[in-house]
Scaffold this motif. Structure first.
Motif, PDB file in Angstrom:
ATOM      1  N   ALA A  46       0.825  -1.209   0.000  1.00  0.00           N
ATOM      2  CA  ALA A  46       0.000   0.000   0.000  1.00  0.00           C
ATOM      3  C   ALA A  46       0.859   1.259   0.000  1.00  0.00           C
ATOM      4  N   ILE A  47       1.940   1.246   0.782  1.00  0.00           N
ATOM      5  CA  ILE A  47       2.828   2.411   0.815  1.00  0.00           C
ATOM      6  C   ILE A  47       3.469   2.630  -0.540  1.00  0.00           C
ATOM      7  N   ALA A  48       3.876   1.547  -1.200  1.00  0.00           N
ATOM      8  CA  ALA A  48       4.477   1.671  -2.528  1.00  0.00           C
ATOM      9  C   ALA A  48       3.508   2.331  -3.506  1.00  0.00           C
ATOM     10  N   LYS A  49       2.245   1.987  -3.415  1.00  0.00           N
ATOM     11  CA  LYS A  49       1.242   2.555  -4.322  1.00  0.00           C
ATOM     12  C   LYS A  49       0.965   4.025  -4.000  1.00  0.00           C
ATOM     13  N   VAL A  50       0.923   4.343  -2.694  1.00  0.00           N
ATOM     14  CA  VAL A  50       0.657   5.729  -2.308  1.00  0.00           C
ATOM     15  C   VAL A  50       1.805   6.636  -2.717  1.00  0.00           C
ATOM     16  N   ILE A  51       3.043   6.187  -2.512  1.00  0.00           N
ATOM     17  CA  ILE A  51       4.219   6.990  -2.870  1.00  0.00           C
ATOM     18  C   ILE A  51       4.191   7.349  -4.353  1.00  0.00           C
ATOM     19  N   LYS A  52       3.746   6.427  -5.163  1.00  0.00           N
ATOM     20  CA  LYS A  52       3.712   6.677  -6.604  1.00  0.00           C
ATOM     21  C   LYS A  52       2.733   7.785  -6.966  1.00  0.00           C
ATOM     22  N   GLN A  53       1.726   8.019  -6.113  1.00  0.00           N
ATOM     23  CA  GLN A  53       0.714   9.043  -6.369  1.00  0.00           C
ATOM     24  C   GLN A  53       1.131  10.418  -5.844  1.00  0.00           C
ATOM     25  N   ASN A  77      -2.588   0.954  -9.886  1.00  0.00           N
ATOM     26  CA  ASN A  77      -2.311   2.192  -9.159  1.00  0.00           C
ATOM     27  C   ASN A  77      -3.075   3.374  -9.733  1.00  0.00           C
ATOM     28  N   ARG A  78      -3.239   3.423 -11.060  1.00  0.00           N
ATOM     29  CA  ARG A  78      -3.931   4.568 -11.682  1.00  0.00           C
ATOM     30  C   ARG A  78      -5.423   4.546 -11.385  1.00  0.00           C
ATOM     31  N   GLN A  79      -5.960   3.406 -10.991  1.00  0.00           N
ATOM     32  CA  GLN A  79      -7.381   3.314 -10.716  1.00  0.00           C
ATOM     33  C   GLN A  79      -7.701   3.544  -9.240  1.00  0.00           C
ATOM     34  N   THR A  80      -6.677   3.746  -8.425  1.00  0.00           N
ATOM     35  CA  THR A  80      -6.888   3.913  -6.987  1.00  0.00           C
ATOM     36  C   THR A  80      -6.986   5.386  -6.637  1.00  0.00           C
ATOM     37  N   ASN A  81      -8.026   5.745  -5.894  1.00  0.00           N
ATOM     38  CA  ASN A  81      -8.221   7.115  -5.428  1.00  0.00           C
ATOM     39  C   ASN A  81      -7.981   7.163  -3.917  1.00  0.00           C
ATOM     40  N   TYR A  82      -7.187   8.137  -3.484  1.00  0.00           N
ATOM     41  CA  TYR A  82      -6.877   8.284  -2.068  1.00  0.00           C
ATOM     42  C   TYR A  82      -7.487   9.587  -1.564  1.00  0.00           C
ATOM     43  N   ASP A 105      -2.011  12.735   2.662  1.00  0.00           N
ATOM     44  CA  ASP A 105      -2.666  12.530   3.962  1.00  0.00           C
ATOM     45  C   ASP A 105      -2.755  11.044   4.306  1.00  0.00           C
ATOM     46  N   VAL A 106      -3.050  10.236   3.305  1.00  0.00           N
ATOM     47  CA  VAL A 106      -3.087   8.786   3.523  1.00  0.00           C
ATOM     48  C   VAL A 106      -1.702   8.289   3.916  1.00  0.00           C
ATOM     49  N   PHE A 107      -0.690   8.820   3.234  1.00  0.00           N
ATOM     50  CA  PHE A 107       0.686   8.429   3.509  1.00  0.00           C
ATOM     51  C   PHE A 107       1.068   8.740   4.956  1.00  0.00           C
ATOM     52  N   LYS A 108       0.730   9.952   5.431  1.00  0.00           N
ATOM     53  CA  LYS A 108       1.088  10.354   6.793  1.00  0.00           C
ATOM     54  C   LYS A 108       0.430   9.467   7.847  1.00  0.00           C
ATOM     55  N   ASN A 109      -0.729   8.914   7.539  1.00  0.00           N
ATOM     56  CA  ASN A 109      -1.436   8.075   8.501  1.00  0.00           C
ATOM     57  C   ASN A 109      -1.027   6.604   8.431  1.00  0.00           C
TER      58      ASN A 109
END
Length: 296
Positions: free
Chosen positions: A52-59, A207-212, A218-222
């Motif tokens: 999950a972190i890998a996917k968030v970092i890419k965004q 990853n391109r289909q995921t919305n945070y 903010d998702v990353f910080k949590n």
């Protein structure tokens, strides 16, 4: 040790000790199975967090600074380093505690003013005996590693890291490689390395289909504090497994040595007993011959 009573007392003492070491072996074996099960149950959650972190970092845009990844450039002797030292609460585990403290001693000799966080009574006693200052000693954690306890420790570490009281954080613990080998090692906890997460990314358009929401940042910080907690919990369980495995091997060796000692003492006991019986017979025969001479 020519006295039969002394040898018998020694045999009884070794036999009682063997019962204790054998019981400790069985207890350590049971605790080791429980620890392995806990680690196996935790691994899916931990690996999912990494993904999950890998996917968030890419965004997250490249121009945004990530506090948990980007440490401030400083000279090696100027960095404030923190060390989480994981030992056991008691001994009788071979070189388990010694190997961990050896790494900690090596870090003490380096330049700078390290900050230590102690987990385990053995490490705490060592630092207090040597007069080495430490920040916090977390008690009642080693013998019962839980996510809740790991969250308490990670909360303290993350707070000091965010307040820039620490530039780097390392964990000194023991990893169980397999049932016959455990190795004390030091791992870097903070700051994190992006390469460790990019390697675990899955290819494809997921990853391109995921919305945070509200934002990827903010998702990353949590999610990062949960990852740090999971990482720390994994090392606690690894250390607990290594301690039980080391104690199991040490008690197995002690029990085996006690059996060998009992065999040796039994042989000695029988020889001394046989010699005593032979001497008594000789004395009886000599006495009988003397009486016979006197009568004749």
């Amino acid at each position: 040790m020519s006295n039969l009573r002394e040898i018998q007392s020694r045999i009884n003492s070794v036999r009682d000790t063997m019962k204790i070491t054998n019981a400790m072996y069985m207890i350590a074996s049971s605790k080791l199975r429980k620890a392995k099960k806990s680690l196996k149950n935790t691994e899916p959650y931990f690996y999912t967090l990494q993904d999950a972190i890998a996917k968030v970092i890419k965004q997250i845009p490249e121009d945004i600074s990530l506090i948990y990844f980007n440490g401030k450039p400083k000279a090696a002797d100027e960095k404030k380093k923190g060390y989480i030292v994981i030992t056991g609460d008691k001994g009788l585990a071979g070189a388990y505690n010694h190997n961990v403290m050896k790494i900690a001693e090596g870090e003490l000799k380096k330049e700078g003013d390290p900050v230590f966080f102690l987990i385990g009574q053995v490490g705490r006693n060592y630092f207090e005996t040597k007069g080495i200052p430490y920040d916090t000693a977390f008690q009642y954690t080693v013998q019962n590693p839980t996510i809740r306890r790991a969250r308490v420790i990670s909360g303290r570490i993350l707070q000091m890291y965010r307040e820039q009281k620490l530039d780097e954080v390392y964990i000194i613990y023991t990893r169980m490689i397999h049932s016959m080998e455990c190795r004390a090692e030091m791992k870097k906890l903070l700051p994190l390395e992006k390469a460790d997460f990019q390697e675990k990314e899955e290819s494809g358009g997921l990853n391109r289909q995921t919305n945070y929401l509200p934002t990827p940042y903010d998702v990353f910080k949590n999610i990062i504090p949960n990852y740090i907690t999971g990482f720390l919990y994994g090392t606690l369980v690894q250390a607990y497994s290594s301690e039980q495995n080391s104690r199991m091997l040490a008690m197995e060796s002690a029990t085996r040595n006690a059996r060998d000692m009992l065999k040796s003492l039994s042989v000695t006991y029988n020889r001394v007993r046989q010699a005593a019986i032979t001497q008594e017979i000789t004395e009886v025969i000599s006495g009988a011959k003397l009486l016979k001479r006197r009568k004749s």
